[in-house]
Structure formats: structure tokens, C-alpha cells
Design an enzyme around this catalytic site. Structure first.
Site, PDB file in Angstrom:
ATOM      1  N   GLU A 152       0.656  -1.052  -0.091  1.00  0.00           N
ATOM      2  CA  GLU A 152       0.089   0.067  -0.010  1.00  0.00           C
ATOM      3  C   GLU A 152       0.823   1.301  -0.159  1.00  0.00           C
ATOM      4  O   GLU A 152       0.486   2.240  -0.422  1.00  0.00           O
ATOM      5  CB  GLU A 152      -0.975   0.061   1.062  1.00  0.00           C
ATOM      6  CG  GLU A 152      -1.995  -1.245   1.463  1.00  0.00           C
ATOM      7  CD  GLU A 152      -2.635  -1.532   2.371  1.00  0.00           C
ATOM      8  OE1 GLU A 152      -3.619  -2.508   2.728  1.00  0.00           O
ATOM      9  OE2 GLU A 152      -2.459  -0.687   3.357  1.00  0.00           O
ATOM     10  N   CYS A 166      -6.920   0.482   3.599  1.00  0.00           N
ATOM     11  CA  CYS A 166      -7.034  -0.628   4.556  1.00  0.00           C
ATOM     12  C   CYS A 166      -7.473  -0.472   5.811  1.00  0.00           C
ATOM     13  O   CYS A 166      -8.586   0.014   6.048  1.00  0.00           O
ATOM     14  CB  CYS A 166      -5.559  -1.265   4.198  1.00  0.00           C
ATOM     15  SG  CYS A 166      -5.661  -3.256   4.892  1.00  0.00           S
ATOM     16  N   HIS A 169     -10.662  -1.750   4.704  1.00  0.00           N
ATOM     17  CA  HIS A 169     -10.592  -3.395   5.054  1.00  0.00           C
ATOM     18  C   HIS A 169     -11.667  -3.818   5.438  1.00  0.00           C
ATOM     19  O   HIS A 169     -12.143  -2.970   6.667  1.00  0.00           O
ATOM     20  CB  HIS A 169      -9.403  -3.632   5.382  1.00  0.00           C
ATOM     21  CG  HIS A 169      -9.329  -5.244   5.482  1.00  0.00           C
ATOM     22  ND1 HIS A 169      -9.813  -6.072   6.291  1.00  0.00           N
ATOM     23  CD2 HIS A 169      -8.207  -6.111   4.728  1.00  0.00           C
ATOM     24  CE1 HIS A 169      -9.519  -7.389   6.028  1.00  0.00           C
ATOM     25  NE2 HIS A 169      -8.690  -7.310   5.194  1.00  0.00           N
TER      26      HIS A 169
END
Length: 177
Positions: free
Chosen positions: A11, A97, A117
Site C-alpha cells: 500500500e 485498508c 478493509h
């Protein structure tokens, strides 16, 4: 790009790489040190620490997820203040996330659509709507789901900071989707 111990390497590095490919100045800022270890043991040399970067204004502040990196970002008062200053100044923030929990802690998700996420969906209580879209852009706030959506988030950032055409050129050059 704020890097805390335990950040998610895909990421962070995917977004850094793609922004630099289109010559968007991208500064890696270590939360507490210039050497920062990711959640999978990859160590990255940051350009400066958050203390060294204090007072700088950024077009966008990006928070990669990963654990425990996202909790370090969420729990740091300096990060919360930086995120609040970004929004107050009309500048963008992005998180992916688990890192949207830091946006929540800073109060910048209130009344906005957001994603994360799936395991962190319940921690974004102030968002007006939790979305399962891969990338969600709501005004100054961009959020995304996880490592598999990092390139899509990077393309959204390029589209917003440069132009949709620049994002499309990057997508084509990288044979992305």
C-alpha cells in the site's frame, strides 16, 4: 506518505512509485524515525521524520494501512492534528485498508462516504455511509480497501492531483487493467 512501524508495504510503495512516475513530488515521512519497518519486515528509508516535517503544508497526506502501523497512526496526536489541518486548509487526505481508523480518530470522516478493509468497517462510525467500492472519493477524503486496491487508489490520486488524462496515461503505460 506517513510511514509508521508496521505499515503495509504494498500500500505504501505502490502509491509512492506511481505518484513519482508522473512526477508528483512524494515525500516519505517516518512517524518516529527515518528507518521504518513494514508489517512484512521490509525496511524503508523515509525522507524525513514527522518532527522534521512539522509545519509543512501538503497537497495530500496519504496513510498506508497495515498492522500495527494503522494503530500507530490513529493513536498519534500529531497525526490527528495534521489530518485536521489538511481538511481545515482545504487539502486532501487519503487512507487505505486499516488506516481509515486514523481518519476516524481525527474526525475527518464525519458525514462522508468511506471504505476500508472489511475488518475495520465497524470502526468508522462517523462516516455517513460505509461503501464496499474499491476506492471512495468524497470531497477532500479518499479511502480504499486494501493491498489489492493500492494501484487504483494511486490512479485516483493522480487523477485528482494532476488530471484524469494523466491517470489514464499512467494506467496505459503500466498496462494496468
Amino acid at each position: 506518505v506517513l510511514l509508521a512501524e508496521g505499515f503495509e508495504e504494498i500500500e505504501a510503495i505502490t502509491v509512492i512509485d506511481m505518484l513519482r512516475r508522473v512526477e508528483i513530488e512524494t515525500v516519505m515521512v517516518g512517524l518516529t524515525a527515518r528507518r521504518v519497518r513494514g508489517s512484512h519486515g521490509i525496511e524503508v528509508a523515509a525522507d524525513r521524520t514527522l518532527a522534521e516535517a512539522a509545519g509543512e503544508a501538503w497537497d495530500l497526506v496519504y496513510l498506508p494501512g497495515g498492522m500495527p502501523g494503522a494503530t500507530h497512526l490513529r493513536d498519534d496526536a500529531r497525526v490527528r492534528a495534521l489530518l485536521q489541518a489538511q481538511i481545515a486548509g482545504g487539502r486532501k487526505v487519503a487512507a487505505i485498508c486499516a488506516a481509515p481508523i486514523a481518519l476516524e480518530a481525527a474526525g475527518v470522516l464525519a458525514g462522508r462516504r468511506a471504505t476500508s478493509h472489511p475488518g475495520f468497517a465497524g470502526q468508522l462510525a462517523s462516516a455517513s455511509e460505509y461503501c464496499e467500492d474499491r476506492v471512495v472519493a468524497d470531497g477532500l477524503v479518499l479511502t480504499s480497501r486494501g493491498p489489492g486496491t493500492a494501484a487504483e487508489l494511486a490512479l485516483e490520486i493522480v487523477g485528482q492531483l494532476r488530471s484524469p488524462e494523466a491517470a489514464e496515461r499512467l494506467r496505459a503505460a503500466m498496462l494496468w487493467g
